[in-house]
Each structure stands twice: as C-alpha cells, then as structure tokens.
Design an enzyme around this catalytic site. Structure first.
Site, PDB file in Angstrom:
ATOM      1  N   LYS A 174     -12.919  14.963   8.176  1.00 15.68           N
ATOM      2  CA  LYS A 174     -11.757  15.832   7.806  1.00 15.68           C
ATOM      3  C   LYS A 174     -11.638  15.622   6.186  1.00 15.68           C
ATOM      4  O   LYS A 174     -11.275  14.411   5.576  1.00 15.68           O
ATOM      5  CB  LYS A 174     -10.408  15.105   8.285  1.00 15.68           C
ATOM      6  N   GLU A 214      -0.464   2.606  -8.784  1.00 21.87           N
ATOM      7  CA  GLU A 214      -1.757   3.507  -9.263  1.00 21.87           C
ATOM      8  C   GLU A 214      -1.441   4.710  -9.577  1.00 21.87           C
ATOM      9  O   GLU A 214      -0.828   5.634  -8.779  1.00 21.87           O
ATOM     10  CB  GLU A 214      -2.677   3.513  -7.874  1.00 21.87           C
ATOM     11  N   GLU A 263      -9.979   1.894   2.629  1.00 18.00           N
ATOM     12  CA  GLU A 263     -10.056   1.741   1.261  1.00 18.00           C
ATOM     13  C   GLU A 263      -8.851   2.462   0.733  1.00 18.00           C
ATOM     14  O   GLU A 263      -8.734   3.723   0.606  1.00 18.00           O
ATOM     15  CB  GLU A 263     -11.543   2.165   0.734  1.00 18.00           C
ATOM     16  N   CYS A 283     -10.339   4.945  -7.563  1.00 17.61           N
ATOM     17  CA  CYS A 283      -9.425   3.748  -6.872  1.00 17.61           C
ATOM     18  C   CYS A 283      -9.821   2.745  -7.678  1.00 17.61           C
ATOM     19  O   CYS A 283      -8.810   1.753  -7.515  1.00 17.61           O
ATOM     20  CB  CYS A 283     -10.083   3.615  -5.466  1.00 17.61           C
TER      21      CYS A 283
END
Lengths: 508, 135
Positions: free
Chosen positions: A190, A404, A264, A303
C-alpha cells in the site's frame, strides 16, 4: 528579508503520465471496486497531474486472494530463478532511470538531481543486492551427537503486508519489496496517498516479469485500504514505515492476529561536531560543513534527517559561519530543473506543519540564523510547497529540538564536553540516526558506541548503501532494513531434528 | 483578582469543529485524538473512532476538545506540556489511518507557549489508563 538563491536552468520535459492508474493485482490492472479515483497533486505547482485508484477492503481482499494463490508456487521457486527475476527488474529500472527519476520528482517534489543520483540508483542496486545474497544464503546444520542432526532451514513467512511512506516512494517500496520477494514471500503493498503514481509507472515496466500475484499494489487512503490490509488475519507479517501513532495502531492489529511486525518510525537525529573538526581548514573541514548542511537533503523529509547540530562551543563561530553560508547557497527552484538543489515539500499539510514549527521555534525563543520562512517562488511555482532551508539556534528542551519537523529545518546547540554532547544526543525519544565528526581516533569509536541509535554515521552522513543494516533504537522502531538480515524478517525457521539411531530410548 | 483555573491545554478552531461534526455524522460515533510523533506524518494529530486506538498507562489525557478525548504519549508530553495546542485543519493529502484524510483535509496542531501563570493553572492531566477506568 532573506534573499533566496534560485536555480537558473529550465525544467526538463515531463514524461507521459496517464490520467489515472488502477490497482495492480494478480498481474493485471484492476479498477477499484468502488469505481472511484482520487487526485494526485504534484507538490511542484499544487496541480493535479494524475489520479489513483481509491482502494478499499474489497480491493485488499482481491489482492490477498492473488497473493495467496501465488505463494505455493513462488515459495518453491528456486533461488536461481528468484534471483534472475530480481536482477531483471533492476535491469529494466536501469534502462528507464531517467523517466522514473522525473516521475518521482513530479510525484514527490524532490529535486531531479536527487532522484537521478540517489533514489533510482539505490533502487536498482537494492534489487541486485537481494538477488545476490539469496544465491549465497545458507541454512545451518548441527550434529548434536553422532546419531542426532538438527537442520535449521529457512522458510518464507507467506503473504506479507507492506505500507510505504511518501518521502522516497520508490526507494522505500524497494527496501521492503526486494527482501520479501527474495525470501520467497508474496506481498500486498500500500503506497502512501501523497505519492501513489511513480510505483504504478514502475509496475507498468516490471509487472510482467514476476508471476501473477507475487507483487500486488493497492492504492488508497490509510483508513480505507491501509487499515483492512494491516488488520487482515490473512497476512503473516506487517512492515511499516511512518509515525508512532500509526505504528502503535498497526501493532495493535498485529497483536490481534499474533503476527510479527517491523517498524521504522523516524527520529530526531543528532549530528555532532567535535572540537577537532576545526583543527584545520582543509578538505575534511569542508566535508564536515557539508555534513551539517545535509539536513536539507530531500527537503529534510528523511527519517534520519540530521535535524540537530551539536557543535563544540569553541568552534561554533568558525563552523557555523561556514554552515550558514553553505545553506544560503542552496539553490531553490523548479524540482525538474537540473541545477535545483532543493525542491518542494511533499504535500500541503506537510508544508503547513513545517510553517507551524517555524512559528513555535520563534515563540520558544530560538534564534533564526537563516531562512525561517516559506519560499515564495514564481514562474508557475506560486502554489507549490516551498520552504527556505532554516537554521535555528536554541537548546535541546525546545520542541524544535525534540520533534520531527520533516522539513528543511535544523536546530543548533553547543556543548562543552564529550559527556555533555552524548547526553544531549541521547535526550530524545528516538534513536534512528546520528552523526559524529571528529579527527580524534578514540572519539571515532567511543562516541558512536555511547549514542543510542541504530545507525551512527562517522565522518559521513546520509549514505544508504545496501549491506549496511538500517533501523532504530527506542521509539524509532525495531527491525532492520537494507541488509541480508532482512531475509530473516520475512522467513521463519523450520527445524528438523533427526535421529539416525536405530536403538530405542529405553524409557517405555 | 482571581486567576482562572483549569485552563484547557487543547483548543480548537471553528473549521476543525465543522470537520468533527461531519465525521461524527459519517461514522455515527464519538471520536478521539492521539497526537503522533516521528517521521512522515508524525507530529500530527490522528483522529479515530473512539476506542479504536488503545491508550494505556503510557499515554497522557490532555483534556477533551469539542467533546473528543485528546491523548499524547507520556514521553512526548514532557516536551509539549508548556505549549497550548489548537486543533486546526488544512487542505492536504496526509497519509496515516486518521479518518479525515479521505476528505482531502488534514488535522493540524498550532502551538502557543503558555505564560507562567497559565502554566500553573492548567487542567490536571491523567493517564490513558485512568481515563479508561473512569469510563
């Protein structure tokens, strides 16, 4: 008002992109069962450039049917054949690198020089890496005694679910797809709703290389397509890259089905510059300056974005002066222009989120060393999502040091001692990436060992070669990617414990 | 002069209220929010049908916003607790399982730093586990 450095080249031509793309299920293009498609907006100019199939539970079930039908045969396909097919995929991508790089740029908004030099070459190499390692892979055997032998044999898990992020749409898909297929699993993928097109263009090129049903792609929204996939009792594993709340939700579903997951989930990576970095104004110093400015790679949508610069206070002035100058020299412009160094953020909501962090950073009293605003570009880019590369100076308790931002924003602070540098580096919920820059041989080993992160780049940053395991500590997740150990994330162990003794035990 | 007490930690914009109304009607249920962290769509508030996301002892309940419980993980709250959050919406195509995304919009948090007086007079927080026990 900050003066932007702008690209001067004209954008390259756009490749042909279809008006809409269906799902790829069982080796065929399958229209969404709802009949609906959703707009895919290019971050370059905020305009719709294609549509993607709006997948739902029925489409996911179709894809799972196809994957389950393909698994018995694919799991028994010899490694020689699996390897050959993965290599063929790599060859086809290589032949079409330029076209795919341009489409990736249109889909995601990142600069063409990055999709050409990083995303696509890494995709190709990754398929070749997993094509290679399965040829040399061995299971193990041990003789427990002269009559007893234990064989520990790898067997593929089955049909797996893989949910892909939008920051490196093709590369992150490859990080998951290549090891799964190499291990003998079939997969339902997906893609992210922001970037559903480039992978469908890729499937047009490679779709007939694999047997039908081995690789299935269903586009759609998380709640409509991602959730039925992640919560299905028909998947043997879920692999996810994204944020923490969705990660927890997927683990919640996996706990109901008792299946493994790999996660992750990002980071807030410290990039540490020790005092010795500035011992000379040489190539290494120049490399370290670039290493700090790498926060702007991929518009900061990584990331492992080195989003916290920790610099020794004695070299702060000399080092940061150079870093600020280098940051101001980043050319912004049309992502398809060959000299553009930093492109557009991937979507409007990301753009708005980054602006909200520029606001909170200023409110918290952080000093703006450069940037700090959106970038207003013209020539058709007025509605694109552009942010100026931004450097804040502040302290590690500020929200801009802890969250983040996923944009071209770095927060700088200073330290006095190595112990303080390590303490600041580890004062975060996350532990994905980190950087350590030093000329001191002892620090080069000891500091990385003290940092709680899965990947510490030492005198380099942002390299992602296959065969270097990548993954997180702490809230950054678990499981590794990019390495042959991934094979075992997609396999289980069949132990055959064999007796060659004709004599009975003598118990009964 | 008396200082206002039990000040809310999470506010909401008019536009976000309208979206919540629409979603409540569509799903026929109460909703909840969990503030995400981490990469990609992290640092965004996620909207779910009430109870769909399991909270526990490591989550902080920051109050109700327009009738919806608003949670954040406890370790993240440590860095956010000095800021007033306003739940807003923006056009955009987020990913994640947040239920407003198919509408082509995304919930978003805007932040403001509390003054010291405000900070000392905020509504008390609870853990997700305590909220579950009360319900």
């Amino acid at each position: 008002m900050t003066t932007l450095t702008l690209s001067e080249a004209k954008p390259v031509e756009r490749p042909h992109i279809k008006e809409k793309y269906d799902h790829f299920i069982g080796g065929k293009w399958v229209a969404p069962s709802s009949g609906e498609y959703f707009d895919n907006i290019s971050p370059i100019d905020g305009k719709v450039f294609s549509k993607a199939a709006r997948g739902n539970k029925a489409d996911i079930e179709k894809a799972l049917d196809a994957a389950h039908a393909a698994f018995p045969s694919w799991s028994k396909t010899s490694v020689a054949v699996r390897s050959k097919l993965l290599n063929k995929i790599a060859d086809v991508i290589e032949e079409n690198l330029e076209m795919l790089a341009r489409i990736e740029t249109i889909d995601n908004g990142k600069a063409l020089r990055e999709t050409r030099a990083a995303d696509l070459p890494l995709v190709i190499d990754h398929f070749r890496y997993f094509a290679s390692v399965i040829r040399a892979d061995e299971s193990s055997i041990s003789e427990h005694d002269e009559h007893t032998v234990s064989i520990a044999l790898h067997e593929p898990l089955g049909v797996v679910a893989q949910i892909i992020p939008w920051n490196f749409p093709l590369l992150m898909a490859t990080w998951k797809i290549a090891p799964a297929l190499a291990a003998g699993c079939c997969t339902v993928v997906k893609p992210a709703e922001q970037t559903p097109t480039s992978i469908m263009v890729l499937m047009e090129l490679i779709g007939d290389i694999l047997p039908p049903g081995v690789l299935n792609i269903v586009t759609g929204f998380g709640v409509e397509a991602g959730k039925p996939l992640a919560s299905s009792s028909r998947v043997a594993k879920v692999s996810f890259t994204g944020e923490t709340t969705t990660g927890r939700l997927i683990m919640q579903y996996a706990s109901e089905n008792l299946v493994p997951v790999t996660m992750e989930l990002g980071g807030k990576s410290p990039n540490i510059f020790m005092k010795s970095v500035a011992d000379a104004d040489d190539d290494f110093f120049d490399k370290a300056v670039e290493g700090a400015v790498l926060f702007a790679l991929n518009q900061g949508e990584v990331c492992t974005c080195p989003s916290r610069i920790l610099v020794h206070e004695d070299i702060y002035d000399v080092f940061m002066e150079r870093v600020i100058a280098r940051t101001k020299a980043i050319k912004m412009g049309h992502p398809l222009a060959e000299d553009t160094m930093m492109g557009a953020q991937a979507s409007n909501d990301q753009f708005e989120k980054i602006l909200s962090y520029l606001d909170i950073g200023k409110q918290e009293g952080a000093e703006v060393l450069c940037g700090g605003e959106k970038a207003s570009l013209n020539s058709g880019l007025e509605n694109g999502y552009y942010i100026q590369p931004t450097i804040f100076k502040g302290h590690n308790k500020m929200r801009i040091f802890q969250e983040e931002i996923f944009g071209p924003v770095v927060s700088v602070t200073t330290f006095k001692t190595t112990e303080e540098a390590i303490a600041i580096a580890n004062d975060t919920m996350y532990g994905l990436g980190a950087g350590l820059w030093s000329r001191d041989a002892h620090e080069l080993y000891q500091v990385p060992r003290a940092i709680l992160a899965g990947r510490v780049w030492v005198n380099c940053y942002h390299a992602y070669p296959a065969h270097a395991p990548f993954g997180g500590y702490k809230k950054s997740g678990f499981g590794r990617e990019n390495h042959l150990m991934m094979l075992n994330h997609y396999r289980q162990t069949k132990n055959m414990l064999i007796s060659y003794d004709k004599k009975k035990l003598g118990f009964f | 002069m008396t200082q206002a007490t039990n000040l809310p930690r999470v506010l909401i914009s008019e536009a976000a209220m309208e979206v919540i109304d629409t979603l409540r009607k569509r799903f026929g249920t109460d909703l909840m929010f969990h503030q995400s962290g981490g990469c990609c769509d992290g640092s965004s508030p996620m909207c779910f049908e009430k109870g769909d996301f399991k909270v526990g002892a490591s989550d902080i309940w920051m109050g109700k916003v327009y009738g919806c419980d608003f949670f954040m993980s406890a370790d993240q709250f440590e860095y956010w607790k000095h800021t007033e959050l306003t739940l807003d919406v923006t056009p955009g195509r987020g990913s994640s399982f947040s239920i407003e995304i198919p509408m082509g919009i995304r919930f978003l948090i805007r932040s403001r730093i509390f003054t010291m007086e405000e900070f000392e007079n905020l509504i008390p927080v609870k853990t997700g586990e305590e909220v579950l026990e009360e319900n």
